[in-house]
Design an enzyme around this catalytic site. Structure first.
Site, PDB file in Angstrom:
ATOM      1  N   LYS A 194       1.969   2.249  -5.007  1.00  0.00           N
ATOM      2  CA  LYS A 194       2.705   1.776  -6.196  1.00  0.00           C
ATOM      3  C   LYS A 194       1.924   2.024  -7.477  1.00  0.00           C
ATOM      4  CE  LYS A 194       3.265  -2.402  -4.445  1.00  0.00           C
ATOM      5  NZ  LYS A 194       2.912  -2.212  -3.028  1.00  0.00           N
ATOM      6  N   GLN A 196       2.095  -5.988  -3.019  1.00  0.00           N
ATOM      7  CA  GLN A 196       2.398  -6.061  -1.579  1.00  0.00           C
ATOM      8  C   GLN A 196       3.732  -5.332  -1.307  1.00  0.00           C
ATOM      9  OE1 GLN A 196       1.475  -9.510  -3.000  1.00  0.00           O
ATOM     10  NE2 GLN A 196      -0.525  -8.573  -2.832  1.00  0.00           N
ATOM     11  N   ASP A 219       0.807  -1.223   0.000  1.00  0.00           N
ATOM     12  CA  ASP A 219       0.000   0.000   0.000  1.00  0.00           C
ATOM     13  C   ASP A 219       0.839   1.271   0.000  1.00  0.00           C
ATOM     14  OD1 ASP A 219      -2.261  -1.665   0.238  1.00  0.00           O
ATOM     15  OD2 ASP A 219      -1.993  -1.742   2.403  1.00  0.00           O
ATOM     16  N   GLY A 269      -4.080  -4.227  -4.433  1.00  0.00           N
ATOM     17  CA  GLY A 269      -5.040  -3.180  -4.781  1.00  0.00           C
ATOM     18  C   GLY A 269      -4.267  -1.939  -5.187  1.00  0.00           C
ATOM     19  N   HIS A 270      -4.141  -1.725  -6.473  1.00  0.00           N
ATOM     20  CA  HIS A 270      -3.368  -0.582  -6.963  1.00  0.00           C
ATOM     21  C   HIS A 270      -4.321   0.513  -7.445  1.00  0.00           C
ATOM     22  CE1 HIS A 270       0.360  -3.330  -7.650  1.00  0.00           C
ATOM     23  NE2 HIS A 270       0.117  -3.089  -6.384  1.00  0.00           N
TER      24      HIS A 270
HETATM   25  P1  IMP Z   1      -2.832 -12.658   1.682  1.00  0.00           P
HETATM   26  O1  IMP Z   1      -1.828 -12.119   0.728  1.00  0.00           O
HETATM   27  O2  IMP Z   1      -4.250 -12.399   1.286  1.00  0.00           O
HETATM   28  O3  IMP Z   1      -2.572 -14.107   2.005  1.00  0.00           O
HETATM   29  O4  IMP Z   1      -2.645 -11.879   3.087  1.00  0.00           O
HETATM   30  C1  IMP Z   1      -1.459 -12.000   3.853  1.00  0.00           C
HETATM   31  C2  IMP Z   1      -1.080 -10.676   4.485  1.00  0.00           C
HETATM   32  O5  IMP Z   1      -0.678  -9.778   3.464  1.00  0.00           O
HETATM   33  C3  IMP Z   1      -2.203  -9.979   5.226  1.00  0.00           C
HETATM   34  O6  IMP Z   1      -1.655  -9.251   6.312  1.00  0.00           O
HETATM   35  C4  IMP Z   1      -2.762  -9.017   4.197  1.00  0.00           C
HETATM   36  O7  IMP Z   1      -3.410  -7.906   4.793  1.00  0.00           O
HETATM   37  C5  IMP Z   1      -1.477  -8.600   3.520  1.00  0.00           C
HETATM   38  N1  IMP Z   1      -1.672  -8.150   2.148  1.00  0.00           N
HETATM   39  C6  IMP Z   1      -1.943  -8.896   1.059  1.00  0.00           C
HETATM   40  N2  IMP Z   1      -2.013  -8.132  -0.047  1.00  0.00           N
HETATM   41  C7  IMP Z   1      -1.770  -6.879   0.344  1.00  0.00           C
HETATM   42  C8  IMP Z   1      -1.662  -5.639  -0.358  1.00  0.00           C
HETATM   43  O8  IMP Z   1      -1.792  -5.534  -1.570  1.00  0.00           O
HETATM   44  N3  IMP Z   1      -1.392  -4.545   0.409  1.00  0.00           N
HETATM   45  C9  IMP Z   1      -1.186  -4.630   1.748  1.00  0.00           C
HETATM   46  N4  IMP Z   1      -1.266  -5.759   2.435  1.00  0.00           N
HETATM   47  C10 IMP Z   1      -1.549  -6.882   1.734  1.00  0.00           C
END
Ligand code: IMP
Length: 416
Positions: free
Chosen positions: A16, A216, A13, A40-41
């Site tokens: 990017k 991420q 977040d 989520g971009h």
């Molecule tokens: P997952 O990727 O859905 O398995 O989530 C694992 C961890 O990564 C959790 O803490 C999510 O909130 C975090 N996470 C996954 N995708 C994002 C992202 O795009 N931005 C921020 N945190 C993310």
């Protein structure tokens, strides 16, 4: 530069989407190398907001080609939904998106397993089935995009997977129903699926410029992040090579994106987290709510220890600082420059969750700038305090700053 990588330097977040969109201007092909539709971009163009979860943000520039590398796990339904969203919003996607044939698919049972394991492990996942899809990949029984082109293979894998999963899930998932749905996906997706490793390699040979879009962030990386409170892929630079087929010696530039402060969603350690009213104020000012799940993000001060670590494991050539405008009108601004743990000062990031959870950050305090900077377009226009803050971030992270973002619009950007 013929190949540039953009990586989140914190817990994701970092903004990017906007930065990738800017760098995409100079690129021919934009490539996602890891993650799934958990990302989520957000990109704002002429006050119109686009949120993309899976397709590279470069899709918004009409002359660019986008590739979903095999480091990504792909939910076919989410992919088709996003294509539709783009079309409805006037973006011509025709012939501009490819999916690596080695990309693993997110299956309906992955979504169920994700939410079931959340009840036990409480990572705070996005519940998109991303982790369980990677589990199957590493367990060597994942189903890949290429299997959609060979339905005999697909059927066999699906049958065996459902059999194995029935030991835990019972007969919750119906073979015929999934088969029917994925047959349809196969029909639609076949025009997108190809050997993108070859395509990317030949494109480089032909002088095309590649931009690799990280999702991420490094502190959520499966290896380098705050394990187990991480995502299930390599968000850091190594993921580019394993997730796209581009070797390390073909990467020219690695750029880290960081907010001027810190945020994280989901569970896990966050040494410089702000609790109470002030954290709430930053959340409101920065509109810190997840683009994928809408969850409020946890907010905190810039953590220079974590950032220096991130720069070290990624080899950042430079940094982009986003959301500097959010820190305007603060009398003083803090930067975490060390961790105090059991009476000792630590200057390096720790892989021990006890340390990260139990430490107290050591802060340096700088005077804030009491004016709006969202209209600033050149470094000279910044108030002295903002210049000093940026210089201190650069010194502490031992990385130069290339670009500063002062608002969501493409134009609210300052090149250094
Ligand atoms: P997952 O990727 O859905 O398995 O989530 C694992 C961890 O990564 C959790 O803490 C999510 O909130 C975090 N996470 C996954 N995708 C994002 C992202 O795009 N931005 C921020 N945190 C993310």
């Amino acid at each position: 530069m013929s190949s540039t990588v953009i990586i989140g330097a914190q817990w994701g977040d970092e903004g990017k989407g906007k930065i990738i969109d800017i760098f995409a201007q100079e690129a021919d092909i934009i490539v996602r190398y890891q993650g799934g539709n958990n990302a989520g971009h957000t990109i704002v163009i002429d006050e119109k907001e686009f949120i993309l979860h899976l397709i590279p943000s470069g899709i918004l520039r009409e002359d660019k080609v986008c590739v979903i590398g095999h480091g990504v796990v792909l939910n076919p339904e989410a992919f088709l939904r996003e294509l539709e969203y783009l079309k409805v919003n006037g973006v011509n996607v025709s012939g501009r998106v490819y999916i690596s044939e080695m990309t693993h698919l997110i299956m309906p049972y992955h979504l169920y397993i994700d939410s079931a394991s959340e009840k036990e492990y409480k990572i705070g996942t996005t519940m998109r089935g991303v982790g369980p899809a990677y589990e199957d990949k590493i367990g060597r029984h994942g189903i890949r995009a290429i299997d959609l082109l060979n339905m005999d293979m697909f059927k066999e894998k699906l049958k065996r997977n459902l059999k194995m999963k029935s030991h835990v899930l019972g007969n919750m998932f119906d073979y015929d129903q999934i088969l029917e749905e994925y047959l349809m996906f196969g029909e639609i997706l076949k025009e997108y699926i190809k050997d993108t490793t070859l395509f990317l390699s030949e494109s480089l040979k032909n002088g095309k410029k590649l931009l690799f879009e990280g999702a991420q962030g490094t502190l959520l990386d499966i290896d380098y992040g705050t394990y187990p409170f991480v995502t299930s892929s390599n968000a850091s630079v190594g993921g580019v090579c394993t997730g796209t087929g581009i070797p390390p010696n073909k990467i020219d530039k690695i750029i880290g994106i960081t907010k001027a402060y810190s945020t994280r969603v989901g569970e896990g350690p966050f040494p410089t987290e702000l609790h109470g009213e002030f954290g709430e104020e930053v959340r409101k000012k920065g509109n810190e709510y997840g683009a994928t799940t809408g969850r409020p993000r946890r907010c905190g001060w810039f953590d220079a220890v974590a950032l220096r670590y991130s720069a070290r494991v990624n080899g950042f050539d430079s940094l982009v600082i986003t959301k500097l405008d959010v820190l305007s009108h603060l009398e003083t601004i803090k930067i975490g420059v060390g961790y105090k743990y059991k009476g000792q000062i630590l200057n390096e990031f720790s892989h021990d969750l006890n340390v990260l959870n139990g430490c107290e950050p050591v802060y340096e305090e700088l005077p804030g700038w009491m004016q709006d900077i969202s209209g600033v377009r050149s470094f000279d226009e910044f108030p002295q305090q903002a210049k000093d803050y940026l210089k201190r971030l650069s010194d502490l992270t031992e990385t130069k700053i290339d670009l500063v973002s002062v608002g969501a619009e493409r134009t609210q950007t300052v090149w250094m």
